[in-house]
Design a protein around this motif. Structure first.
Motif, mmCIF file in Angstrom:
data_model
loop_
_atom_site.group_PDB
_atom_site.id
_atom_site.type_symbol
_atom_site.label_atom_id
_atom_site.label_comp_id
_atom_site.label_asym_id
_atom_site.label_seq_id
_atom_site.Cartn_x
_atom_site.Cartn_y
_atom_site.Cartn_z
ATOM 1 N N LYS A 378 0.871 -1.177 0.000
ATOM 2 C CA LYS A 378 0.000 0.000 0.000
ATOM 3 C C LYS A 378 0.897 1.213 0.000
ATOM 4 O O LYS A 378 1.681 1.411 0.941
ATOM 5 C CB LYS A 378 -0.838 0.039 1.282
ATOM 6 C CG LYS A 378 -2.050 -0.823 1.245
ATOM 7 C CD LYS A 378 -2.925 -0.503 2.452
ATOM 8 C CE LYS A 378 -3.995 -1.570 2.545
ATOM 9 N NZ LYS A 378 -4.971 -1.284 3.586
ATOM 10 N N ILE A 379 0.770 2.014 -1.030
ATOM 11 C CA ILE A 379 1.616 3.197 -1.163
ATOM 12 C C ILE A 379 0.760 4.424 -0.891
ATOM 13 O O ILE A 379 -0.241 4.649 -1.575
ATOM 14 C CB ILE A 379 2.253 3.235 -2.558
ATOM 15 C CG1 ILE A 379 3.097 1.969 -2.754
ATOM 16 C CG2 ILE A 379 3.101 4.487 -2.729
ATOM 17 C CD1 ILE A 379 3.427 1.674 -4.190
ATOM 18 N N VAL A 380 1.136 5.167 0.134
ATOM 19 C CA VAL A 380 0.307 6.269 0.598
ATOM 20 C C VAL A 380 1.005 7.593 0.325
ATOM 21 O O VAL A 380 2.174 7.773 0.675
ATOM 22 C CB VAL A 380 0.056 6.143 2.128
ATOM 23 C CG1 VAL A 380 -0.921 7.220 2.602
ATOM 24 C CG2 VAL A 380 -0.460 4.745 2.477
ATOM 25 N N ASN A 381 0.289 8.501 -0.313
ATOM 26 C CA ASN A 381 0.764 9.876 -0.465
ATOM 27 C C ASN A 381 -0.181 10.764 0.322
ATOM 28 O O ASN A 381 -1.211 11.185 -0.174
ATOM 29 C CB ASN A 381 0.773 10.272 -1.946
ATOM 30 C CG ASN A 381 1.309 11.680 -2.160
ATOM 31 O OD1 ASN A 381 1.485 12.448 -1.211
ATOM 32 N ND2 ASN A 381 1.561 12.023 -3.417
ATOM 33 N N PRO A 382 0.161 11.008 1.599
ATOM 34 C CA PRO A 382 -0.767 11.770 2.428
ATOM 35 C C PRO A 382 -0.853 13.202 1.916
ATOM 36 O O PRO A 382 0.128 13.734 1.420
ATOM 37 C CB PRO A 382 -0.142 11.730 3.822
ATOM 38 C CG PRO A 382 1.209 11.158 3.673
ATOM 39 C CD PRO A 382 1.440 10.759 2.262
ATOM 40 N N ASN A 383 -1.984 13.776 2.003
ATOM 41 C CA ASN A 383 -2.132 15.164 1.600
ATOM 42 C C ASN A 383 -2.756 15.890 2.781
ATOM 43 O O ASN A 383 -3.949 16.071 2.851
ATOM 44 C CB ASN A 383 -3.018 15.259 0.353
ATOM 45 C CG ASN A 383 -3.156 16.694 -0.110
ATOM 46 O OD1 ASN A 383 -2.329 17.542 0.241
ATOM 47 N ND2 ASN A 383 -4.182 16.968 -0.869
ATOM 48 N N ASP A 384 -1.873 16.247 3.727
ATOM 49 C CA ASP A 384 -2.385 16.831 4.970
ATOM 50 C C ASP A 384 -2.241 18.348 4.967
ATOM 51 O O ASP A 384 -2.256 18.976 5.995
ATOM 52 C CB ASP A 384 -1.642 16.230 6.160
ATOM 53 C CG ASP A 384 -0.136 16.321 5.986
ATOM 54 O OD1 ASP A 384 0.314 17.063 5.087
ATOM 55 O OD2 ASP A 384 0.599 15.667 6.741
ATOM 56 N N GLY A 385 -2.040 18.925 3.772
ATOM 57 C CA GLY A 385 -1.978 20.385 3.686
ATOM 58 C C GLY A 385 -0.577 20.954 3.795
ATOM 59 O O GLY A 385 -0.336 22.090 3.430
ATOM 60 N N ARG A 386 0.415 20.174 4.241
ATOM 61 C CA ARG A 386 1.772 20.703 4.370
ATOM 62 C C ARG A 386 2.496 20.687 3.025
ATOM 63 O O ARG A 386 3.268 21.579 2.711
ATOM 64 C CB ARG A 386 2.590 19.876 5.371
ATOM 65 C CG ARG A 386 2.223 20.074 6.818
ATOM 66 C CD ARG A 386 3.043 19.138 7.702
ATOM 67 N NE ARG A 386 2.858 17.753 7.297
ATOM 68 C CZ ARG A 386 3.865 16.935 6.992
ATOM 69 N NH1 ARG A 386 5.100 17.342 7.047
ATOM 70 N NH2 ARG A 386 3.602 15.690 6.627
ATOM 71 N N VAL A 387 2.293 19.620 2.281
ATOM 72 C CA VAL A 387 2.979 19.499 0.999
ATOM 73 C C VAL A 387 1.980 19.022 -0.041
ATOM 74 O O VAL A 387 0.964 18.414 0.288
ATOM 75 C CB VAL A 387 4.142 18.482 1.042
ATOM 76 C CG1 VAL A 387 5.319 19.043 1.764
ATOM 77 C CG2 VAL A 387 3.698 17.158 1.631
ATOM 78 N N PHE A 388 2.284 19.291 -1.283
ATOM 79 C CA PHE A 388 1.414 18.847 -2.361
ATOM 80 C C PHE A 388 2.339 18.391 -3.476
ATOM 81 O O PHE A 388 2.827 19.180 -4.265
ATOM 82 C CB PHE A 388 0.519 20.007 -2.817
ATOM 83 C CG PHE A 388 -0.521 19.589 -3.805
ATOM 84 C CD1 PHE A 388 -1.750 19.084 -3.382
ATOM 85 C CD2 PHE A 388 -0.287 19.682 -5.180
ATOM 86 C CE1 PHE A 388 -2.726 18.694 -4.293
ATOM 87 C CE2 PHE A 388 -1.257 19.303 -6.099
ATOM 88 C CZ PHE A 388 -2.474 18.805 -5.656
ATOM 89 N N ALA A 389 2.643 17.119 -3.498
ATOM 90 C CA ALA A 389 3.585 16.623 -4.502
ATOM 91 C C ALA A 389 3.211 15.205 -4.899
ATOM 92 O O ALA A 389 2.982 14.362 -4.033
ATOM 93 C CB ALA A 389 5.007 16.623 -3.936
ATOM 94 N N PRO A 390 3.141 14.937 -6.206
ATOM 95 C CA PRO A 390 2.931 13.563 -6.637
ATOM 96 C C PRO A 390 4.209 12.752 -6.448
ATOM 97 O O PRO A 390 5.313 13.298 -6.477
ATOM 98 C CB PRO A 390 2.612 13.704 -8.128
ATOM 99 C CG PRO A 390 3.077 15.045 -8.538
ATOM 100 C CD PRO A 390 3.243 15.889 -7.317
ATOM 101 N N HIS A 391 4.066 11.458 -6.214
ATOM 102 C CA HIS A 391 5.226 10.571 -6.105
ATOM 103 C C HIS A 391 5.074 9.421 -7.098
ATOM 104 O O HIS A 391 4.233 8.540 -6.892
ATOM 105 C CB HIS A 391 5.363 10.019 -4.690
ATOM 106 C CG HIS A 391 5.530 11.078 -3.648
ATOM 107 N ND1 HIS A 391 6.579 11.979 -3.653
ATOM 108 C CD2 HIS A 391 4.764 11.411 -2.583
ATOM 109 C CE1 HIS A 391 6.458 12.800 -2.630
ATOM 110 N NE2 HIS A 391 5.362 12.492 -1.962
ATOM 111 N N PRO A 392 5.858 9.425 -8.160
ATOM 112 C CA PRO A 392 5.879 8.257 -9.045
ATOM 113 C C PRO A 392 6.774 7.192 -8.397
ATOM 114 O O PRO A 392 7.984 7.350 -8.341
ATOM 115 C CB PRO A 392 6.501 8.807 -10.339
ATOM 116 C CG PRO A 392 7.276 10.027 -9.924
ATOM 117 C CD PRO A 392 6.696 10.532 -8.634
ATOM 118 N N VAL A 393 6.154 6.146 -7.884
ATOM 119 C CA VAL A 393 6.891 5.185 -7.042
ATOM 120 C C VAL A 393 7.338 3.988 -7.882
ATOM 121 O O VAL A 393 6.543 3.366 -8.583
ATOM 122 C CB VAL A 393 6.012 4.731 -5.854
ATOM 123 C CG1 VAL A 393 6.709 3.627 -5.060
ATOM 124 C CG2 VAL A 393 5.701 5.924 -4.958
#
Ligand code: C2O
Ligand code: CU
Length: 470
Positions: A378-393
């Motif tokens: 499970k690959i999680v990209n949290p979006n909690d308001g601090r950062v906004f960046a896609p991660h191509p894993v």
């Protein structure tokens, strides 16, 4: 700023030939021997100022294209003549661990390393690029990347897709140049879009089908691509057909009008130019896409100038719906364990579950899948308001099946569903589940974000595919 779009023709990287080959008389197996030299070289990018210094395999950017036949092994000797340390990774190959480009296993100035590649996988579009710890972005941004194609003659004959001059690699990139015309530090998304290292090229095409092997080789920019006829102001995006991805042909071809190409992803598409003869079509990139920086011309990639004649009908038939049988990992009898990995900013760094590559062994070893077992990641990209960046894993060694995407787009695109992948684009707020079979070898391998700025600082970890007792 270079804004001269569609002024120069698309360069096609040269194909490298083996310097020699050996046949093992015991088993008939062939091994080809190739040589690459990493050197710096100059190319005129801006007409009026100093030529730009690149670093390239054999003095070329992109490096020469390998075209190998499935089942024919390769040994590639890479000699480093520049000051930067190098490690070469063949992305998409199930290479044995010592030949996989481990970030600390570097080739220093004046040294060489022989890499052994089995080439036993199905036909696919791989690429090779630098992987030196903390220097990958710098090295790749200076030109150290190239295409590596495994061809399967039986499959090519069966599918009869466009081949030869109608099968064209497109290495997309996004760069920033300084006032002196030199490659600027790669900390921006880049204001110059390049294909095969040429800013906004055009390509003359015949009015027939072409196969394009697209790779996003850019360090930092993700693309969302469409094909449009810009002269027609009422025009909507045109349809094209996806036939291949990271791990080779799709199970079925997929028609689409839009495709996301995250860093290191490959998609092979067929465009039928027959109905557009005499027109110029533009491959466009979306604006305001997941936080990518927009510049005046970053909404364009390249142009196709469609002619009015066709010199060959080879591979110009209908694209088959059914392509190949893909392994379905959900049917695998031994789904073993589930790992959850959060890709996030922490302690001022890009980390995976709070760990970075520089944490060393064993700290950075975050998984120990048993060889030959299927694992759910499970690959999680949290979006909690601090950062906004896609991660191509990207996960080394394996092909994976993308099972679900929750949050963000909330769907697995049809072209992802019908693919096996080795990179998955995880946008802000998304959790993506993948299944992979950790085979065929045991050993220590890397997984990381393929935004190279993230990877270098320090969003990379390792897994240890542990050997099973026989
Ligand atoms: Cu394309 Cu670990 O790399
Ligand atoms: Cu990232």
């Amino acid at each position: 700023v270079y804004t001269n779009t569609f002024a120069a023709e698309l360069p096609i990287p040269t194909v490298i030939k083996p310097s020699t080959s050996y046949t093992n008389t015991e088993n008939g197996r062939i091994t080809e021997f190739y040589e690459l030299e990493i050197k710096s070289f100059e190319r005129q990018i801006y007409p009026d100022i100093k030529a730009t210094t690149f670093w390239g395999y054999n003095g070329l950017a992109p490096g020469p294209t390998f075209k190998v036949t499935k089942g024919v092994e390769a040994v590639v000797r890479v000699k480093n003549t520049i000051e930067q340390e190098q490690s070469v990774h063949l992305h998409g190959s199930f290479s044995r661990s010592p030949f996989d480009g481990w970030a600390l296993d570097t080739i220093k100035t004046g040294e060489y390393k022989d890499y052994y590649y089995p080439n036993q996988q199905n036909a696919r579009t791989l690429w090779y690029h630098d992987h030196a710890e903390g220097k990958t972005q710098l090295n790749v941004n200076h030109g150290l990347a190239g295409m590596y194609l495994i061809e399967d003659p039986a499959m090519s004959a069966k599918l009869a897709l466009p081949q030869g001059n109608y099968d064209i690699p497109l290495v997309l990139d996004s760069k920033q140049f300084d006032a002196g015309g030199q490659i600027a530090p790669p900390n921006l998304h880049g204001d110059v879009i390049m294909v095969n290292a040429q800013p906004w090229p055009f390509l003359n095409v015949e009015n027939r089908k072409y196969r394009f092997r697209m790779l996003n080789g850019s360090p930092a920019r993700g693309f969302k691509l469409t094909l449009v006829d810009e002269a027609d102001t009422t025009a909507t995006a045109l349809e094209f057909t996806v036939v291949g991805s990271d791990s080779g042909f799709l199970s079925e071809s997929v028609k689409t009008k839009e495709i996301i190409l995250g860093q290191a992803e490959r998609y092979e598409i067929v465009i039928d130019f027959e109905q557009y003869e005499g027109k110029n079509l533009t491959l466009k990139n979306a604006r305001d896409f997941n936080g990518e920086e927009d510049y005046p011309q970053t909404d364009k990639v390249m142009q196709f100038r469609v002619g009015t004649t066709t010199t060959s009908q080879d591979g110009n038939g209908a694209v088959p719906l059914k392509l190949v049988d893909l392994e379905k990992f959900e049917d695998h009898p031994t789904v073993d364990q589930t790992y959850t990995f959060a890709f996030d900013l922490a302690k001022g760094k890009w980390l995976i579950n709070g760990v970075g590559f520089s944490d060393g062994n064993p700290g950075r070893v975050l998984a120990s899948p048993k060889q030959g077992t299927v694992q759910r990641w499970k690959i999680v990209n949290p979006n909690d308001g601090r950062v906004f960046a896609p991660h191509p894993v990207h996960v080394h060694l394996v092909d994976f099946q993308v099972m679900s995407r929750v949050g963000g787009r909330g769907v697995v695109a049809e072209y992802e569903q019908k693919s096996l992948k080795d990179v998955v684009y995880v946008a802000p707020g998304e959790t993506v589940e993948v299944l992979a079979n950790f085979a065929p070898w045991s050993g220590l391998y890397m997984f990381h974000c393929h935004n190279l700025g993230h990877e270098d600082n320090d969003m990379m970890a390792a897994f240890d595919a542990t050997q099973v007792d026989l």
